[in-house]
Design an enzyme around this catalytic site. Structure first.
Site, short mmCIF file in Angstrom:
data_model
loop_
_atom_site.label_atom_id
_atom_site.label_comp_id
_atom_site.label_asym_id
_atom_site.label_seq_id
_atom_site.Cartn_x
_atom_site.Cartn_y
_atom_site.Cartn_z
CE LYS A 28 -7.15 0.13 6.30
NZ LYS A 28 -7.91 0.45 5.09
CG ASP B 32 0.63 -2.33 6.44
OD1 ASP B 32 -0.29 -2.34 7.28
OD2 ASP B 32 0.56 -1.72 5.36
CB CYS C 157 -3.76 3.34 -1.52
SG CYS C 157 -4.91 4.67 -1.26
CG HIS D 156 -1.91 0.98 1.39
ND1 HIS D 156 -1.66 2.27 1.80
CD2 HIS D 156 -3.24 0.92 1.19
CE1 HIS D 156 -2.79 2.95 1.84
NE2 HIS D 156 -3.77 2.15 1.47
CD GLN E 97 -6.78 -4.26 4.25
OE1 GLN E 97 -7.72 -4.99 4.57
NE2 GLN E 97 -6.97 -3.04 3.84
N1 PMP Z 1 -1.66 -0.66 4.79
C1 PMP Z 1 -2.60 -1.39 4.18
C2 PMP Z 1 -2.26 -2.77 3.72
C3 PMP Z 1 -3.87 -0.85 4.00
O1 PMP Z 1 -4.80 -1.57 3.37
C4 PMP Z 1 -4.15 0.44 4.46
C5 PMP Z 1 -5.51 1.07 4.28
N2 PMP Z 1 -6.12 0.84 3.06
C6 PMP Z 1 -3.14 1.15 5.10
C7 PMP Z 1 -1.90 0.57 5.26
C8 PMP Z 1 -3.33 2.54 5.59
O2 PMP Z 1 -4.33 2.60 6.53
P1 PMP Z 1 -4.83 4.05 7.02
O3 PMP Z 1 -5.33 4.75 5.80
O4 PMP Z 1 -5.90 3.74 8.00
O5 PMP Z 1 -3.65 4.71 7.62
#
Ligand code: PMP
Length: 415
Positions: free
Chosen positions: A225, A199, A366, A122, A202
């Site tokens: 999430k 990370d 993203c 991401h 998810q």
């Molecule tokens: N890492 C991953 C794998 C994600 O899916 C996301 C959110 N889509 C993020 C980081 C970032 O999360 P946030 O926008 O809540 O900071």
């Protein structure tokens, strides 16, 4: 077994209508819906004990501080952390990664060092490392992907070297659903002396997480999430590592003493929590964690695996589409299922699904470098959570048939 009928009654939003149809919410990888318990915790805080924390000596401040700090203990337990002192509250997973990349990265990386990421990250786990690479002269390298969207582990052995100072990777892809073997990767990275950031944005909502078993040094997640409110993230890091790091943001709360020209720092984790935090959000996140713990993360994972298998099978039966990411029954995967219908743009698909009351995500999620690797500008993504049902998968499939019928109308073809 997850009792979805009972659970759904606890999520007020799930009974609303969208465009005259009952909502089918399949955008859980973007953010999840909130149960009454989480919503009530926000209201309770603001209506009964709203106060700033750590500073007041009055009853409300003490109640708010106790409630906020209790969630730190809860989060540590949820993640299997050695101590609540290893839990830093941030705004989101993005801020957690930035915090670590900025403070640890600038102190430890120099020209010639390698930052090892993957091709499925991401943007939140790419851009902060690009910034620190630019500032320090370190180089970026990427573990490539196999054709079915898993990490090419053979390449890992070639990429890892004594130059590798940090390996930062997602536990579960937000696009492909791939679950990466982070424990194995962490072992190999540690053998080269690298620090490992996982990370878990998810994975933490969907799988049992134990930071000791995963073996990383840092793990990040976002509360929104996993049934919690927006504006709350967690950075877990081993206490010695946190203690070795310089502060990220300066201000109130994070100090021990302040002179006009210099300051000393508070103990961890408060050293990393400058200013008034999202008190209500953290407290409500505690309700989300309690909710997940009551259901049991193994049960949540089992429910989603079943549902995801069913969704993939139904999509495959629909045919004339490409599913991105692992689809073989034996391969571990999460509940984000990305796909494209042959000849149709994902945004068109998403728009018609929305008209049918089915909320999915259509876009690059993203993860633009991953989209390029897949050779597509965007995908449709359906992502499931603990309250989703096989009947909702059927609604998705029925809506996809409507999409096809809509775009195959002769008037459009011959227009
Ligand atoms: N890492 C991953 C794998 C994600 O899916 C996301 C959110 N889509 C993020 C980081 C970032 O999360 P946030 O926008 O809540 O900071």
């Amino acid at each position: 077994m997850i009792d979805t009928a009972r659970i759904r009654q606890e999520f007020p939003i799930l009974s609303r209508q969208v465009h005259g149809k009952s909502l089918v919410y399949l955008d859980n990888a973007a953010t999840t819906q909130k149960p009454r318990q989480v919503i009530a915790a926000l209201t309770r805080y603001y209506s009964q004990y709203n106060a700033n924390i750590h500073r007041g000596i009055h009853a409300l401040a003490e109640e708010a501080t106790a409630a906020y700090e209790a969630v730190r203990v809860q989060a540590a337990q949820f993640l299997g952390a050695a101590s609540e002192r290893e839990i830093v509250f941030t705004r989101n997973a993005t801020e957690s990664i930035n915090l670590f990349a900025y403070t640890w990265g600038r102190a430890h990386l120099t020209a010639g060092d390698q930052i090892l990421l993957t091709e499925m990250e991401h943007h939140a786990n790419l851009v902060p490392w690009q910034l620190v690479a630019k500032a320090t002269g370190a180089t970026l390298a990427f573990i490539p992907l196999t054709a079915d969207g898993q990490l090419e582990l053979k390449a890992l052995d070639q990429l890892l070297s004594a130059r590798t100072k940090v390996v930062a990777l997602t536990h579960m892809s937000n696009v492909l659903g791939t679950v990466n073997p982070v424990a194995e990767i962490a072992r190999k990275a540690h053998a080269q002396g690298a620090v490992v950031l996982i990370d878990a944005a998810q994975s933490a909502p969907h799988l049992p997480i134990n930071v000791q078993q995963l073996g990383g040094d840092v793990l990040v997640l976002s509360a929104h999430k996993m049934l919690g409110p927006t504006g709350v993230g967690v950075l877990w890091a081993r206490q010695a590592l946190l203690e070795s790091m310089e502060p990220f943001l300066g201000g109130g709360e994070m100090i021990s003493d302040v002179q006009l020209t210099s300051s000393t720092w508070n103990e961890v984790p408060w050293k990393f929590e400058a200013g008034t935090p999202n008190i209500s959000g953290v407290i409500a996140f505690g309700e989300a964690l309690a909710y997940l713990q009551r259901l049991g993360m193994p049960e949540v994972a089992a429910h989603e695996q079943q549902l995801t298998r069913y969704a993939i099978a139904q999509l495959q039966q629909l045919g004339h589409l490409t599913i991105y990411g692992p689809t073989q029954p034996g391969v571990a995967r999460g509940s984000a299922v990305s796909f494209n219908l042959d000849g149709l743009h994902p945004h068109d698909v998403g728009t018609v699904l929305d008209a049918e009351g089915v909320a999915v995500r259509a876009g690059h999620h993203c993860a633009k470098p991953l989209m390029r690797r897949l050779g597509v500008p965007a995908t449709v993504r359906a992502s499931f959570y603990l309250y989703n049902t096989p009947a909702e998968v059927d609604r998705l499939i029925a809506a996809l048939k409507i999409v096809r019928a809509f775009f195959n109308r002769p008037s459009r073809i011959h227009a």
